[in-house]
Design a protein around this motif. Sequence first.
Motif, PDB file in Angstrom:
ATOM      1  N   ILE A  32      53.076 149.904 104.628  1.00  0.00           N
ATOM      2  CA  ILE A  32      52.418 149.030 105.596  1.00  0.00           C
ATOM      3  C   ILE A  32      52.511 147.573 105.155  1.00  0.00           C
ATOM      4  O   ILE A  32      52.721 146.664 105.974  1.00  0.00           O
ATOM      5  N   GLY A  33      52.407 147.339 103.854  1.00  0.00           N
ATOM      6  CA  GLY A  33      52.574 145.980 103.347  1.00  0.00           C
ATOM      7  C   GLY A  33      54.004 145.505 103.436  1.00  0.00           C
ATOM      8  O   GLY A  33      54.272 144.357 103.814  1.00  0.00           O
ATOM      9  N   LEU A  34      54.955 146.386 103.127  1.00  0.00           N
ATOM     10  CA  LEU A  34      56.366 146.019 103.204  1.00  0.00           C
ATOM     11  C   LEU A  34      56.793 145.748 104.646  1.00  0.00           C
ATOM     12  O   LEU A  34      57.590 144.832 104.904  1.00  0.00           O
ATOM     13  N   ALA A  35      56.274 146.543 105.572  1.00  0.00           N
ATOM     14  CA  ALA A  35      56.601 146.314 106.986  1.00  0.00           C
ATOM     15  C   ALA A  35      56.095 144.953 107.437  1.00  0.00           C
ATOM     16  O   ALA A  35      56.786 144.231 108.172  1.00  0.00           O
ATOM     17  N   LEU A  36      54.901 144.573 106.993  1.00  0.00           N
ATOM     18  CA  LEU A  36      54.360 143.256 107.333  1.00  0.00           C
ATOM     19  C   LEU A  36      55.230 142.146 106.746  1.00  0.00           C
ATOM     20  O   LEU A  36      55.505 141.134 107.415  1.00  0.00           O
ATOM     21  N   VAL A  37      55.685 142.327 105.503  1.00  0.00           N
ATOM     22  CA  VAL A  37      56.576 141.341 104.882  1.00  0.00           C
ATOM     23  C   VAL A  37      57.860 141.198 105.681  1.00  0.00           C
ATOM     24  O   VAL A  37      58.323 140.083 105.962  1.00  0.00           O
ATOM     25  N   GLY A  38      58.455 142.323 106.062  1.00  0.00           N
ATOM     26  CA  GLY A  38      59.687 142.277 106.836  1.00  0.00           C
ATOM     27  C   GLY A  38      59.511 141.625 108.189  1.00  0.00           C
ATOM     28  O   GLY A  38      60.379 140.857 108.643  1.00  0.00           O
ATOM     29  N   VAL A  39      58.397 141.907 108.837  1.00  0.00           N
ATOM     30  CA  VAL A  39      58.120 141.299 110.149  1.00  0.00           C
ATOM     31  C   VAL A  39      57.979 139.784 110.015  1.00  0.00           C
ATOM     32  O   VAL A  39      58.509 139.023 110.831  1.00  0.00           O
ATOM     33  N   VAL A  40      57.273 139.330 108.994  1.00  0.00           N
ATOM     34  CA  VAL A  40      57.099 137.887 108.793  1.00  0.00           C
ATOM     35  C   VAL A  40      58.439 137.222 108.506  1.00  0.00           C
ATOM     36  O   VAL A  40      58.725 136.128 109.004  1.00  0.00           O
ATOM     37  N   ILE A  41      59.294 137.880 107.700  1.00  0.00           N
ATOM     38  CA  ILE A  41      60.631 137.345 107.441  1.00  0.00           C
ATOM     39  C   ILE A  41      61.402 137.213 108.753  1.00  0.00           C
ATOM     40  O   ILE A  41      62.073 136.202 109.013  1.00  0.00           O
ATOM     41  N   GLY A  42      61.309 138.239 109.584  1.00  0.00           N
ATOM     42  CA  GLY A  42      61.975 138.185 110.888  1.00  0.00           C
ATOM     43  C   GLY A  42      61.422 137.086 111.771  1.00  0.00           C
ATOM     44  O   GLY A  42      62.180 136.394 112.476  1.00  0.00           O
ATOM     45  N   GLU A  43      60.107 136.897 111.747  1.00  0.00           N
ATOM     46  CA  GLU A  43      59.494 135.845 112.562  1.00  0.00           C
ATOM     47  C   GLU A  43      59.869 134.451 112.060  1.00  0.00           C
ATOM     48  O   GLU A  43      59.900 133.504 112.846  1.00  0.00           O
ATOM     49  N   PHE A  44      60.131 134.330 110.770  1.00  0.00           N
ATOM     50  CA  PHE A  44      60.589 133.043 110.248  1.00  0.00           C
ATOM     51  C   PHE A  44      61.882 132.599 110.932  1.00  0.00           C
ATOM     52  O   PHE A  44      62.094 131.410 111.166  1.00  0.00           O
ATOM     53  N   LEU A  45      62.736 133.563 111.237  1.00  0.00           N
ATOM     54  CA  LEU A  45      64.091 133.239 111.685  1.00  0.00           C
ATOM     55  C   LEU A  45      64.331 133.464 113.174  1.00  0.00           C
ATOM     56  O   LEU A  45      65.214 132.822 113.751  1.00  0.00           O
ATOM     57  N   ALA A  46      63.598 134.378 113.781  1.00  0.00           N
ATOM     58  CA  ALA A  46      63.988 134.807 115.131  1.00  0.00           C
ATOM     59  C   ALA A  46      62.824 134.946 116.093  1.00  0.00           C
ATOM     60  O   ALA A  46      62.859 135.792 116.973  1.00  0.00           O
ATOM     61  N   ALA A  47      61.777 134.135 115.932  1.00  0.00           N
ATOM     62  CA  ALA A  47      60.604 134.301 116.793  1.00  0.00           C
ATOM     63  C   ALA A  47      60.144 132.968 117.357  1.00  0.00           C
ATOM     64  O   ALA A  47      60.407 131.907 116.785  1.00  0.00           O
ATOM     65  N   ARG A  48      59.481 133.053 118.476  1.00  0.00           N
ATOM     66  CA  ARG A  48      58.786 131.908 119.055  1.00  0.00           C
ATOM     67  C   ARG A  48      57.301 132.176 119.178  1.00  0.00           C
ATOM     68  O   ARG A  48      56.552 131.370 119.712  1.00  0.00           O
ATOM     69  N   ARG A  49      56.900 133.346 118.680  1.00  0.00           N
ATOM     70  CA  ARG A  49      55.493 133.722 118.670  1.00  0.00           C
ATOM     71  C   ARG A  49      55.229 134.557 117.420  1.00  0.00           C
ATOM     72  O   ARG A  49      56.144 135.122 116.851  1.00  0.00           O
ATOM     73  N   GLY A  50      53.980 134.626 117.023  1.00  0.00           N
ATOM     74  CA  GLY A  50      53.621 135.390 115.837  1.00  0.00           C
ATOM     75  C   GLY A  50      53.167 134.481 114.705  1.00  0.00           C
ATOM     76  O   GLY A  50      53.422 133.273 114.707  1.00  0.00           O
ATOM     77  N   LEU A  51      52.495 135.069 113.730  1.00  0.00           N
ATOM     78  CA  LEU A  51      51.971 134.284 112.619  1.00  0.00           C
ATOM     79  C   LEU A  51      53.092 133.721 111.740  1.00  0.00           C
ATOM     80  O   LEU A  51      52.945 132.636 111.180  1.00  0.00           O
ATOM     81  N   GLY A  52      54.198 134.453 111.608  1.00  0.00           N
ATOM     82  CA  GLY A  52      55.336 133.917 110.878  1.00  0.00           C
ATOM     83  C   GLY A  52      55.890 132.665 111.530  1.00  0.00           C
ATOM     84  O   GLY A  52      56.253 131.699 110.851  1.00  0.00           O
ATOM     85  N   TYR A  53      55.932 132.669 112.866  1.00  0.00           N
ATOM     86  CA  TYR A  53      56.383 131.482 113.584  1.00  0.00           C
ATOM     87  C   TYR A  53      55.422 130.319 113.364  1.00  0.00           C
ATOM     88  O   TYR A  53      55.846 129.168 113.191  1.00  0.00           O
ATOM     89  N   LEU A  54      54.113 130.592 113.356  1.00  0.00           N
ATOM     90  CA  LEU A  54      53.129 129.531 113.114  1.00  0.00           C
ATOM     91  C   LEU A  54      53.314 128.909 111.730  1.00  0.00           C
ATOM     92  O   LEU A  54      53.153 127.695 111.568  1.00  0.00           O
ATOM     93  N   ILE A  55      53.655 129.735 110.747  1.00  0.00           N
ATOM     94  CA  ILE A  55      53.874 129.206 109.394  1.00  0.00           C
ATOM     95  C   ILE A  55      55.065 128.264 109.375  1.00  0.00           C
ATOM     96  O   ILE A  55      55.000 127.154 108.820  1.00  0.00           O
ATOM     97  N   ILE A  56      56.169 128.675 109.982  1.00  0.00           N
ATOM     98  CA  ILE A  56      57.364 127.827 110.016  1.00  0.00           C
ATOM     99  C   ILE A  56      57.112 126.568 110.832  1.00  0.00           C
ATOM    100  O   ILE A  56      57.462 125.446 110.412  1.00  0.00           O
ATOM    101  N   TYR A  57      56.459 126.723 111.987  1.00  0.00           N
ATOM    102  CA  TYR A  57      56.181 125.557 112.836  1.00  0.00           C
ATOM    103  C   TYR A  57      55.256 124.578 112.125  1.00  0.00           C
ATOM    104  O   TYR A  57      55.477 123.351 112.141  1.00  0.00           O
ATOM    105  N   GLY A  58      54.217 125.094 111.487  1.00  0.00           N
ATOM    106  CA  GLY A  58      53.275 124.231 110.776  1.00  0.00           C
ATOM    107  C   GLY A  58      53.938 123.475 109.633  1.00  0.00           C
ATOM    108  O   GLY A  58      53.637 122.292 109.404  1.00  0.00           O
ATOM    109  N   SER A  59      54.854 124.126 108.915  1.00  0.00           N
ATOM    110  CA  SER A  59      55.551 123.437 107.822  1.00  0.00           C
ATOM    111  C   SER A  59      56.506 122.373 108.349  1.00  0.00           C
ATOM    112  O   SER A  59      56.692 121.330 107.723  1.00  0.00           O
ATOM    113  N   GLN A  60      57.089 122.615 109.518  1.00  0.00           N
ATOM    114  CA  GLN A  60      58.035 121.650 110.083  1.00  0.00           C
ATOM    115  C   GLN A  60      57.341 120.392 110.578  1.00  0.00           C
ATOM    116  O   GLN A  60      57.914 119.293 110.504  1.00  0.00           O
ATOM    117  N   VAL A  61      56.122 120.523 111.080  1.00  0.00           N
ATOM    118  CA  VAL A  61      55.388 119.355 111.592  1.00  0.00           C
ATOM    119  C   VAL A  61      54.346 118.868 110.581  1.00  0.00           C
ATOM    120  O   VAL A  61      53.495 118.041 110.917  1.00  0.00           O
TER     121      VAL A  61
END
Length: 272
Positions: free
Chosen positions: A208-237
């Motif tokens: 369950i932890g590894l799946a969350l890690v993988g999802v966040v990695i995916g959201e870093f690169l290929a998402a416009r929604r999700g907490l991973g996207y918020l992390i990347i967007y927040g760091s960019q601005v």
Amino acid sequence: MKKNKTQAAAELSRQEAYVKSHRQYKRRISSVRVIIFILFLMLWQFSSSAKLIDSFFFSSPLKVVLCFWELLTEKALLQHIGITLFETLTSFLLVFLVGMAAATLLWYSSGFSEIAEPYLVVLNSLPKSALAPLFIVWLGTGAKTIIVAGISVAVFGSIISLYTGFMQVDPEKITLIYTLGGKKRDAFRKVVLPGSVPIILSTMKVNIGLALVGVVIGEFLAARRGLGYLIIYGSQVFQMHMVITSIILLCIIAMGLYLLLQQIEHYCAKHF
């Protein structure tokens, strides 16, 4: 007779004292955890207010709370949390199903397991972030790519762990099934699978932890929604409070999912 009753009463009293002592110990542990967390927040806020750290880069508990409230009132936060949670649970469920099916197949066929073992070890050792760009090219951007990224992080380790657990089941019990005229599927269903329940549950808690890690990695690169996207967007601005808020929410989600699986494990321990 009276002596036996006295001994039974004394034994019951000792058991009650032990249970009471154990509960008090658990409460003390929980209290210390809470105190440490509160002290950390106080130190963080004090350091930020006293300019010991730069609040622009390190944020502060107050700014995190304000950011959380702002995202919540904009009705965007729940959507981001829901998407990340959905993708994580979907990845976790698929990892469990694929892992169980593959581990079962490996157990049934020793020849196939010997052929597949080195490939599983290599794929499990491969940094999964290196596969994310390939997933984007193959599948495009969106939830499908993110779910596949979540699966890729956990599935190979899950197969290896489950197969190892199946092989560690008492061989004498399996031999007894064969002696009584049972077939391989009977040995798996009546001995291997029930005997591997602790391994299965332990593997699920890791997955369950590894799946969350993988999802966040995916959201870093290929998402416009999700907490991973918020992390990347927040760091960019340069909105570090948004980044830290998203990380804290990911920690809460990870803890909640882990505790849920822990409760399932306790239930299975009592009833199976």
